[in-house]
Scaffold this motif. Structure first.
Motif, PDB file in Angstrom:
ATOM      1  N   LYS A 105       0.905  -1.138   0.133  1.00 58.30           N
ATOM      2  CA  LYS A 105      -0.037  -0.007  -0.054  1.00 58.30           C
ATOM      3  C   LYS A 105       1.079   1.291   0.105  1.00 58.30           C
ATOM      4  CE  LYS A 105      -4.229  -1.680   2.457  1.00 58.30           C
ATOM      5  NZ  LYS A 105      -4.870  -1.336   3.520  1.00 58.30           N
ATOM      6  N   SER A 106       1.786   1.350   0.811  1.00 57.66           N
ATOM      7  CA  SER A 106       2.828   2.363   0.863  1.00 57.66           C
ATOM      8  C   SER A 106       3.399   2.586  -0.365  1.00 57.66           C
ATOM      9  CB  SER A 106       3.996   2.096   1.826  1.00 57.66           C
ATOM     10  OG  SER A 106       4.754   3.215   1.933  1.00 57.66           O
ATOM     11  N   ILE A 107       3.812   1.746  -0.999  1.00 54.31           N
ATOM     12  CA  ILE A 107       4.564   1.845  -2.473  1.00 54.31           C
ATOM     13  C   ILE A 107       3.422   2.310  -3.494  1.00 54.31           C
ATOM     14  CG2 ILE A 107       5.194   0.597  -4.405  1.00 54.31           C
ATOM     15  CD1 ILE A 107       6.778  -0.973  -2.746  1.00 54.31           C
ATOM     16  N   ILE A 108       2.180   1.685  -3.618  1.00 57.81           N
ATOM     17  CA  ILE A 108       1.339   2.271  -4.308  1.00 57.81           C
ATOM     18  C   ILE A 108       0.814   3.566  -4.276  1.00 57.81           C
ATOM     19  CG2 ILE A 108      -1.180   1.680  -5.197  1.00 57.81           C
ATOM     20  CD1 ILE A 108      -0.813  -1.018  -4.601  1.00 57.81           C
ATOM     21  N   SER A 109       0.638   4.100  -2.895  1.00 54.90           N
ATOM     22  CA  SER A 109       0.318   5.530  -2.602  1.00 54.90           C
ATOM     23  C   SER A 109       1.516   6.242  -3.210  1.00 54.90           C
ATOM     24  CB  SER A 109       0.286   5.617  -1.062  1.00 54.90           C
ATOM     25  OG  SER A 109      -0.992   4.555  -0.648  1.00 54.90           O
ATOM     26  N   GLY A 110       2.898   6.049  -2.880  1.00 54.58           N
ATOM     27  CA  GLY A 110       3.926   6.825  -3.547  1.00 54.58           C
ATOM     28  C   GLY A 110       3.816   7.020  -4.944  1.00 54.58           C
ATOM     29  N   LEU A 111       3.570   5.944  -5.713  1.00 55.73           N
ATOM     30  CA  LEU A 111       3.503   5.934  -7.058  1.00 55.73           C
ATOM     31  C   LEU A 111       2.251   6.793  -7.779  1.00 55.73           C
ATOM     32  CD1 LEU A 111       4.876   2.309  -8.185  1.00 55.73           C
ATOM     33  CD2 LEU A 111       6.087   4.627  -8.158  1.00 55.73           C
ATOM     34  N   ILE A 112       1.158   6.483  -7.028  1.00 56.29           N
ATOM     35  CA  ILE A 112      -0.082   7.345  -7.356  1.00 56.29           C
ATOM     36  C   ILE A 112       0.336   8.761  -7.375  1.00 56.29           C
ATOM     37  CG2 ILE A 112      -2.295   8.007  -6.480  1.00 56.29           C
ATOM     38  CD1 ILE A 112      -2.817   5.125  -5.905  1.00 56.29           C
ATOM     39  N   ALA A 113       0.878   9.248  -6.304  1.00 53.68           N
ATOM     40  CA  ALA A 113       1.296  10.607  -5.925  1.00 53.68           C
ATOM     41  C   ALA A 113       2.287  11.217  -7.089  1.00 53.68           C
ATOM     42  CB  ALA A 113       1.939  10.884  -4.491  1.00 53.68           C
ATOM     43  N   GLN A 114       3.200  10.465  -7.586  1.00 55.00           N
ATOM     44  CA  GLN A 114       4.122  10.887  -8.619  1.00 55.00           C
ATOM     45  C   GLN A 114       3.457  10.663 -10.059  1.00 55.00           C
ATOM     46  OE1 GLN A 114       8.249   9.223  -7.983  1.00 55.00           O
ATOM     47  NE2 GLN A 114       7.114   8.038  -6.422  1.00 55.00           N
ATOM     48  N   ALA A 115       2.430  10.122 -10.441  1.00 54.63           N
ATOM     49  CA  ALA A 115       1.858   9.874 -11.652  1.00 54.63           C
ATOM     50  C   ALA A 115       1.545  11.313 -12.327  1.00 54.63           C
ATOM     51  CB  ALA A 115       0.455   9.320 -11.442  1.00 54.63           C
ATOM     52  N   PRO A 116       1.792  11.558 -13.482  1.00 58.46           N
ATOM     53  CA  PRO A 116       1.697  12.777 -14.327  1.00 58.46           C
ATOM     54  C   PRO A 116       0.374  12.944 -14.506  1.00 58.46           C
ATOM     55  CG  PRO A 116       2.643  10.912 -15.898  1.00 58.46           C
ATOM     56  CD  PRO A 116       2.544  10.334 -14.663  1.00 58.46           C
ATOM     57  N   PRO A 117      -0.108  14.207 -14.812  1.00 58.86           N
ATOM     58  CA  PRO A 117      -1.433  14.482 -15.071  1.00 58.86           C
ATOM     59  C   PRO A 117      -1.812  13.892 -16.530  1.00 58.86           C
ATOM     60  CG  PRO A 117      -0.525  16.684 -14.390  1.00 58.86           C
ATOM     61  CD  PRO A 117       0.717  15.437 -14.563  1.00 58.86           C
ATOM     62  N   SER A 118      -3.231  13.222 -16.532  1.00 60.99           N
ATOM     63  CA  SER A 118      -3.431  12.490 -17.594  1.00 60.99           C
ATOM     64  C   SER A 118      -4.812  12.666 -17.924  1.00 60.99           C
ATOM     65  CB  SER A 118      -2.861  11.398 -17.911  1.00 60.99           C
ATOM     66  OG  SER A 118      -3.445  10.411 -16.684  1.00 60.99           O
ATOM     67  N   PRO A 119      -5.686  12.370 -18.843  1.00 64.35           N
ATOM     68  CA  PRO A 119      -7.034  12.483 -19.041  1.00 64.35           C
ATOM     69  C   PRO A 119      -7.810  11.277 -18.212  1.00 64.35           C
ATOM     70  CG  PRO A 119      -6.017  12.511 -21.262  1.00 64.35           C
ATOM     71  CD  PRO A 119      -5.033  12.135 -20.293  1.00 64.35           C
ATOM     72  N   TYR A 120      -6.983  10.180 -17.870  1.00 58.18           N
ATOM     73  CA  TYR A 120      -7.816   8.975 -17.058  1.00 58.18           C
ATOM     74  C   TYR A 120      -7.065   8.994 -15.961  1.00 58.18           C
ATOM     75  CZ  TYR A 120     -10.361   8.239 -21.321  1.00 58.18           C
ATOM     76  OH  TYR A 120     -11.197   8.065 -22.619  1.00 58.18           O
ATOM     77  N   GLY A 121      -5.896   9.418 -15.553  1.00 60.35           N
ATOM     78  CA  GLY A 121      -5.170   9.006 -14.384  1.00 60.35           C
ATOM     79  C   GLY A 121      -4.549   7.634 -14.065  1.00 60.35           C
ATOM     80  N   ILE A 122      -4.668   7.067 -13.119  1.00 59.85           N
ATOM     81  CA  ILE A 122      -4.263   5.695 -12.895  1.00 59.85           C
ATOM     82  C   ILE A 122      -5.462   4.985 -13.256  1.00 59.85           C
ATOM     83  CG2 ILE A 122      -3.612   4.305 -11.208  1.00 59.85           C
ATOM     84  CD1 ILE A 122      -1.283   5.855 -11.469  1.00 59.85           C
ATOM     85  N   VAL A 123      -5.237   4.006 -14.057  1.00 62.53           N
ATOM     86  CA  VAL A 123      -6.409   3.167 -14.790  1.00 62.53           C
ATOM     87  C   VAL A 123      -6.413   1.793 -14.364  1.00 62.53           C
ATOM     88  CG1 VAL A 123      -6.597   4.665 -16.912  1.00 62.53           C
ATOM     89  CG2 VAL A 123      -4.977   2.400 -16.846  1.00 62.53           C
ATOM     90  N   GLY A 124      -5.249   1.383 -13.628  1.00 53.96           N
ATOM     91  CA  GLY A 124      -5.159   0.097 -13.056  1.00 53.96           C
ATOM     92  C   GLY A 124      -3.973  -0.251 -12.333  1.00 53.96           C
TER      93      GLY A 124
END
Length: 385
Positions: free
Chosen positions: A125-144
């Protein structure tokens, strides 16, 4: 006019076919898409317009013309969203943030001090949360989120992972509840096979065996271009193939299993003067020429060759890819492995057979896991032309 379910399904299949054709062959023109899919130009044009409106396809141009107006060229919009791919190993978690075309945007490793599920889940969960925070802006965001695990998986549930001591863990349900995005869970070797098939050494290969060799051994089996999972979805547990009839006892309950002789399990060896926890550590000793380490890698290579020979004689593949952590030791494993295969494989099975090590290195599974999440998002409908 009322649209029937059949018409809607045909449109969905055609749209999926066009999207995946553009994804795999971009940059490409509408006319070329029509040729490759067999769909008429009007259908292609209409569905491409919908894909552009959905920001999954972009137009650029003009392209080359054989006469008349130059065509606009289509591109798959890999930046329309992001996915997270995770590989769970016995001793570490590895995760990547990828675009929709497998491009790695961020990567993180986390050593694991224990295997119990609550501890591993918190690290994940900690790793996933960190990567979500680093995701670049995009039309659909984190899709999966895609996860490869060392064990048997059914419908998102880890049924049995002997090297972790897990049974009946609803990993998909827990992660979807936590992050509210679709999650795909698969055996890590299956994920690695998908990574190699789509982004690595196995593109356009129809009959592939992907051997994931690390903390254990598993195999991803591609037959006729499709992932083979067996009657219940559990195929590929080749690490628990017996190669020593009265061999060492294994955590699976059997004995003499292949992974006891050809994986990182062998590092707990009193014969090594420089014991190592990971392949990377042992590779550094091999580079410096440590004799006992070189001998140990040679032994692993021979045992890998024995198991690979059994699989070649069973499946008659055209390509075998060795992936996972042990792919980092190719300079010391490759020679002994190929020698054993050459000595023991049936003659006709060796014809037109290639054995290679992963071009993706130890990233194959995380990239493949992320790719599974991409396919879930894009609505992958398999169509045989």
């Amino acid at each position: 006019m009322k649209v029937t379910a059949d018409q809607a399904l045909v449109k969905k299949i055609n749209k999926s076919l066009i999207l995946h054709t553009i994804r795999m062959h971009a940059p490409v023109s509408r006319a070329r898409v029509s040729e490759m899919t067999g769909l008429n130009k009007a259908t292609v044009s209409n569905l491409v317009a919908e894909l552009c409106a959905q920001e999954l396809v972009t137009e650029a141009g003009p392209g080359e013309s054989s006469g008349g107006r130059k065509p606009l060229i289509l591109h798959f919009n890999a930046t329309a969203g992001s996915v997270i791919g995770i590989e769970l190993r016995v001793k570490q978690l590895t995760a990547v943030l990828c675009d929709l075309d497998g491009g790695v945007l961020q990567e993180v490793d986390c050593p694991l001090a224990a295997h119990d599920f609550p501890y591993v889940l918190e690290q994940m969960k900690s790793i996933i949360s960190g990567l979500i925070a680093q995701a670049p802006p995009s039309p659909y965001g984190i899709v999966g989120i895609g996860v490869g695990v060392p064990g048997m998986v059914d419908d998102g549930i880890v049924l049995f992972a002997p090297n972790l001591g897990w049974e009946m863990v609803d990993l998909r349900g827990i992660l979807e509840s936590s992050f509210e995005v679709p999650v795909t869970i698969d055996n890590e070797a299956n994920a690695g096979a998908q990574g190699e098939l789509n982004f690595g050494a196995a593109r356009d290969v129809r009959h592939l065996l992907y051997i994931s060799a690390g903390s254990g051994i598993g195999s991803g089996i591609i037959i006729g271009g499709e992932l083979y999972k067996g009657a219940r979805g559990y195929a590929g547990e080749t690490g628990h193939m017996t190669i020593e009839a009265q061999g060492k006892p294994c955590s699976c309950g059997s004995r003499g299993c292949w992974e006891l002789y050809a994986s990182e399990k062998t590092y707990d060896n009193p014969g090594l003067s420089l014991p190592a926890r990971t392949t990377g550590e042992l590779v550094r000793h091999a580079i410096s020429g440590q004799p006992d380490v070189l001998q140990h890698f040679a032994s692993i290579g021979e045992y890998l060759g024995i198991g690979v020979t059994n699989l070649i004689n069973s499946f008659n593949p055209e390509l075998i890819v060795i992936g996972g952590a042990l792919s980092e030791a190719e300079p010391w494993l490759g020679g002994p492995l190929r020698r054993v295969v050459a000595e023991r494989t049936l003659p006709y099975h060796k014809q037109q057979l290639e054995i290679t090590f992963s071009r993706l290195g130890s990233r194959g599974t995380v990239i493949g896991a992320g790719f599974s999440a991409v396919m879930h998002f894009l609505g992958n409908i398999r169509v045989t032309l």
